[in-house]
Design a protein around this motif. Sequence first.
Motif, PDB file in Angstrom:
ATOM      1  N   LEU B 205       0.831  -1.207   0.000  1.00 32.62           N
ATOM      2  CA  LEU B 205       0.000   0.000   0.000  1.00 32.62           C
ATOM      3  C   LEU B 205       0.864   1.255   0.000  1.00 32.62           C
ATOM      4  N   LEU B 206       2.079   1.116   0.522  1.00 29.74           N
ATOM      5  CA  LEU B 206       2.955   2.277   0.626  1.00 29.74           C
ATOM      6  C   LEU B 206       3.577   2.621  -0.724  1.00 29.74           C
ATOM      7  N   SER B 207       3.923   1.601  -1.520  1.00 28.73           N
ATOM      8  CA  SER B 207       4.472   1.950  -2.826  1.00 28.73           C
ATOM      9  C   SER B 207       3.344   2.437  -3.740  1.00 28.73           C
ATOM     10  N   LEU B 208       2.131   1.964  -3.479  1.00 30.53           N
ATOM     11  CA  LEU B 208       0.972   2.473  -4.224  1.00 30.53           C
ATOM     12  C   LEU B 208       0.758   3.956  -3.905  1.00 30.53           C
ATOM     13  N   LEU B 209       0.858   4.282  -2.634  1.00 31.18           N
ATOM     14  CA  LEU B 209       0.739   5.673  -2.205  1.00 31.18           C
ATOM     15  C   LEU B 209       1.839   6.519  -2.855  1.00 31.18           C
ATOM     16  N   HIS B 210       3.029   5.954  -2.875  1.00 28.12           N
ATOM     17  CA  HIS B 210       4.160   6.654  -3.480  1.00 28.12           C
ATOM     18  C   HIS B 210       3.888   6.962  -4.947  1.00 28.12           C
ATOM     19  N   SER B 211       3.212   6.025  -5.629  1.00 27.50           N
ATOM     20  CA  SER B 211       2.959   6.235  -7.059  1.00 27.50           C
ATOM     21  C   SER B 211       2.068   7.453  -7.301  1.00 27.50           C
ATOM     22  N   VAL B 212       1.245   7.816  -6.329  1.00 27.75           N
ATOM     23  CA  VAL B 212       0.368   8.981  -6.483  1.00 27.75           C
ATOM     24  C   VAL B 212       1.100  10.266  -6.075  1.00 27.75           C
ATOM     25  N   ILE B 213       1.872  10.174  -5.014  1.00 32.04           N
ATOM     26  CA  ILE B 213       2.536  11.350  -4.445  1.00 32.04           C
ATOM     27  C   ILE B 213       3.789  11.734  -5.240  1.00 32.04           C
ATOM     28  N   ALA B 214       4.522  10.693  -5.695  1.00 33.92           N
ATOM     29  CA  ALA B 214       5.858  10.933  -6.216  1.00 33.92           C
ATOM     30  C   ALA B 214       5.932  11.740  -7.523  1.00 33.92           C
ATOM     31  N   PRO B 215       5.044  11.500  -8.507  1.00 32.16           N
ATOM     32  CA  PRO B 215       5.225  12.228  -9.771  1.00 32.16           C
ATOM     33  C   PRO B 215       5.278  13.744  -9.585  1.00 32.16           C
ATOM     34  N   SER B 216       4.534  14.261  -8.600  1.00 32.07           N
ATOM     35  CA  SER B 216       4.570  15.709  -8.383  1.00 32.07           C
ATOM     36  C   SER B 216       5.921  16.143  -7.820  1.00 32.07           C
ATOM     37  N   ALA B 217       6.679  15.210  -7.259  1.00 30.36           N
ATOM     38  CA  ALA B 217       7.997  15.543  -6.705  1.00 30.36           C
ATOM     39  C   ALA B 217       9.096  15.348  -7.733  1.00 30.36           C
ATOM     40  N   TYR B 218       9.086  14.240  -8.440  1.00 29.57           N
ATOM     41  CA  TYR B 218      10.180  13.999  -9.389  1.00 29.57           C
ATOM     42  C   TYR B 218       9.876  14.480 -10.803  1.00 29.57           C
ATOM     43  N   GLY B 219       8.648  14.910 -11.027  1.00 29.06           N
ATOM     44  CA  GLY B 219       8.369  15.538 -12.318  1.00 29.06           C
ATOM     45  C   GLY B 219       7.850  14.609 -13.397  1.00 29.06           C
ATOM     46  N   GLY B 220       7.155  13.536 -13.017  1.00 26.30           N
ATOM     47  CA  GLY B 220       6.451  12.722 -14.010  1.00 26.30           C
ATOM     48  C   GLY B 220       7.362  11.983 -14.970  1.00 26.30           C
ATOM     49  N   ASN B 221       6.920  11.950 -16.239  1.00 28.23           N
ATOM     50  CA  ASN B 221       7.532  11.016 -17.194  1.00 28.23           C
ATOM     51  C   ASN B 221       8.976  11.314 -17.569  1.00 28.23           C
ATOM     52  N   GLU B 222       9.377  12.573 -17.458  1.00 28.50           N
ATOM     53  CA  GLU B 222      10.781  12.876 -17.795  1.00 28.50           C
ATOM     54  C   GLU B 222      11.711  12.080 -16.893  1.00 28.50           C
ATOM     55  N   PHE B 223      11.368  12.078 -15.627  1.00 28.17           N
ATOM     56  CA  PHE B 223      12.184  11.321 -14.673  1.00 28.17           C
ATOM     57  C   PHE B 223      12.103   9.824 -14.955  1.00 28.17           C
ATOM     58  N   VAL B 224      10.897   9.370 -15.278  1.00 28.76           N
ATOM     59  CA  VAL B 224      10.713   7.937 -15.552  1.00 28.76           C
ATOM     60  C   VAL B 224      11.606   7.517 -16.716  1.00 28.76           C
ATOM     61  N   GLU B 225      11.634   8.362 -17.760  1.00 23.74           N
ATOM     62  CA  GLU B 225      12.499   8.038 -18.906  1.00 23.74           C
ATOM     63  C   GLU B 225      13.966   8.000 -18.494  1.00 23.74           C
ATOM     64  N   LYS B 226      14.352   8.978 -17.694  1.00 26.16           N
ATOM     65  CA  LYS B 226      15.756   9.045 -17.267  1.00 26.16           C
ATOM     66  C   LYS B 226      16.151   7.825 -16.444  1.00 26.16           C
ATOM     67  N   ILE B 227      15.290   7.449 -15.537  1.00 24.95           N
ATOM     68  CA  ILE B 227      15.682   6.353 -14.635  1.00 24.95           C
ATOM     69  C   ILE B 227      15.613   5.004 -15.343  1.00 24.95           C
ATOM     70  N   THR B 228      14.687   4.858 -16.289  1.00 27.27           N
ATOM     71  CA  THR B 228      14.611   3.575 -16.990  1.00 27.27           C
ATOM     72  C   THR B 228      15.713   3.448 -18.040  1.00 27.27           C
ATOM     73  N   ALA B 377      -2.953  13.014 -19.774  1.00 26.26           N
ATOM     74  CA  ALA B 377      -1.580  12.625 -19.419  1.00 26.26           C
ATOM     75  C   ALA B 377      -1.605  11.478 -18.427  1.00 26.26           C
ATOM     76  N   THR B 378      -0.717  10.523 -18.627  1.00 23.86           N
ATOM     77  CA  THR B 378      -0.573   9.452 -17.645  1.00 23.86           C
ATOM     78  C   THR B 378       0.898   9.291 -17.304  1.00 23.86           C
ATOM     79  N   THR B 379       1.138   8.676 -16.178  1.00 24.85           N
ATOM     80  CA  THR B 379       2.508   8.339 -15.800  1.00 24.85           C
ATOM     81  C   THR B 379       2.454   6.946 -15.200  1.00 24.85           C
ATOM     82  N   PRO B 380       3.476   6.130 -15.445  1.00 23.60           N
ATOM     83  CA  PRO B 380       3.390   4.762 -14.918  1.00 23.60           C
ATOM     84  C   PRO B 380       3.566   4.698 -13.404  1.00 23.60           C
ATOM     85  N   TYR B 381       3.009   3.659 -12.821  1.00 21.06           N
ATOM     86  CA  TYR B 381       3.281   3.311 -11.421  1.00 21.06           C
ATOM     87  C   TYR B 381       4.706   2.777 -11.464  1.00 21.06           C
TER      88      TYR B 381
END
Lengths: 327, 431
Positions: B205-228, B377-381
């Motif tokens: 439940l905590l990583s699920l919560l993180h998936s909602v809270i985190a994009p506003s902190a790391y900036g959504g898909n740009e970060f996802v692309e960078k980290i992947t 707009a969507t961003t992955p979990y």
Amino acid sequence: MHAAYKKQEDPHRGDAITALNSKPSKPFKFKKHLVHLFLLPALLLYVVFQIYPILAAFYNSFFDFRGYVRMHFVGLNNFVKLFTESPYNERFFNAFGHNILYFCVVFFSELCLAFFLALLINSVTKGREFFKFVYFAPKLLSVIVVGFLFNLILNPIHGALNAFLRAVGLDFLTASWLGNPDTALFAIIFVSSWYGLGFSMLVYLAGLQSIPQEIYEAAKLDGASGWRMLFNITIPMVMQSIMVTVILTFIGAFETFELIYAMEGSSGSPYYATDVLTTYFYRLAFGSIGSNSSIGLGSALAVILFLLVACASALLLVFFRKKEVDY
Amino acid sequence: MKKKILSLFIPFLVICFIMSGCSGNDSGSESGAGGSDGGNNEKSKEPVTLTMYSWRTEDQAGYEKIIKAFEADHPDIHVEFKPFKSTEYNTILSNTLVSGQGADIIQLRPYNKDIPDNGYLVPLDDIKGLSNISDQFKDAARGSDGKVYGVPLSLNNAVIFYNTKIFEENGISVPKTWEDFVNVCETLKSKGITPIAQSGNAAYLLSLLHSVIAPSAYGGNEFVEKITSGETDFTDEGFKASVQRMKDLAQYFPKDFVGISDDDAQGLLYAGKAAMYINGDYRLSEFHEKAPDLPVDVIPALETQNGKAPVTAWVDSSYAVVKKSEHVEEAKVFMEFLASKQFGQMFSDTFARVSAVSGVSPEQPIIKKISQASDKATTPYLMLVHFTGGSPSTKTTFENALQGMYTGQVTIDQVIQETQQSAEKWFKPMQ
């Protein structure tokens, strides 16, 4: 041997004689061995459901797995990984420590408390059956039910325990019993002790009741005091019961799973504070939500657990055999 | 002596006999089943029966309705929906895949390459209508070879539910950014209402919560692309900020939330003691069942720095065709149906879920709101979609560490360190 000797002398005659000799005894012999046949279903079940899985676990522990598919032979690599590679080694020793703690606490409660209770119940003459039932009653419930009930009782919001503590003015003692890493494991151990107490007590009681009264009478005549009789007669006499409970407690402490699973799930929540070897095994072998299984590592852990329990039980047996008293 | 030895052999002979009897029975039923199937093949007029496995026992009635619609257009194909208990599904599935008996079509857990990579499934890239589904969602059913092995069925979105009555009564407007969100929490807390009904005893439940809270902190898909792509890793400041936000939220959760279950948390929401609840949109049907009068609405996502509010979305499951099936062609026809807009609409309307097929417009107003927001707009979990590899997986390591952070056993830096170490073991771009 007799038949073989005859055979050498004259094969044809020997055969005839053997046949003649054995004829009357044949139905008898067959009947005698027919008995073995009745063991078959049990033997078959035992081999298929007990021996085979153990051997399969041994075999699998030497392999690398991808999902459920056995891949390459890796020798002792899985074992080395469990003991040396992070995070496997940290989880292993953390879980192992919890098993030891579990055993120590349950050992104390089952040995001392249950023995004390058995002594008390043995000494009362009225209502003995009633007390026996009261202490044994929890054992009649399924472990899962017990886990679920105590989840409700220990719930921090509407649990009965915290409500009780608040009602008697002990607010400072209320806690999130299962959510706090300092209390979670002890809470589970407490439930486990409560659950198992009655059984140990019954084993001791049976031991106590089988001690002949004459021995006590003789000791009294010799002027032995109560304590002396306890340490020199009662305890040595029930050593066999003590042995049974200690070994069962040890095996129970290392194989405990259901109660922890029912109360905290398989992740050893919170943050591995209630993780034991079996929950760790469960996660390794079957994976968890969103986590892959590694059957090779899981099997290696199962083998370690098996050897650990088998060796320790054997040592305990040897230890107690020396202390046993026959009468 | 001889007799004795002989008599000792008798049990083993009997074992052999029993075992051969057992296997004989097995092969008998096999050939029986095969025989009837064979019969179906010969007389092509007789309908072929496809068996589909699923872990959604609760969806049986709905699927039967949908399958009827399919069978009306394809009288020669009969589809049997066969659901199993979710917790037992994986075991049943691996048995059926290894033995090659039972299912023709299976429901596939998302983002797991084990089954496609082991060659149990038929590649479906040539299925008509698969282009109706976005590439991002097809990733959920892709094997390591890049082929698509499943038709994505439904999407899950992690969202913020809120009690509209509590918001109205306290004059709270719906938050758009992280700062708004924190302010709302402060206001609620000052009024004695638990801002967020969060549970923490199940770490996922905590990583699920993180998936909602985190994009506003790391900036959504740009970060996802960078980290992947390996350009950055979990030690990135953006990710660290997301974990910091998780920690900051703890004061707005119920007291002792690590000790309470998700049911307890929902209970707080139903009782009006808590104002918000962060979880998957699939919880909506539970609300309708357990608290039909709950005045609930949804905040699909919080804004990121670039002003977008990407909804956290991931594929819940896909349907795939078993390679050993005797009716692969017919199963593919059914796959075409599953990828069609007609099915997407029926699925969404029947189960109040977001279909993976694009352009489907759900009836249920809240689902519609989520669907419209996710069209923008969507961003992955992040953890579920990209970091379920490793054993234990990086996702599990992360969420357990978060739990440890909440109980004070580990620091934010340790959470990040554990997560990074876990990813480095298997995630190629980070090695």
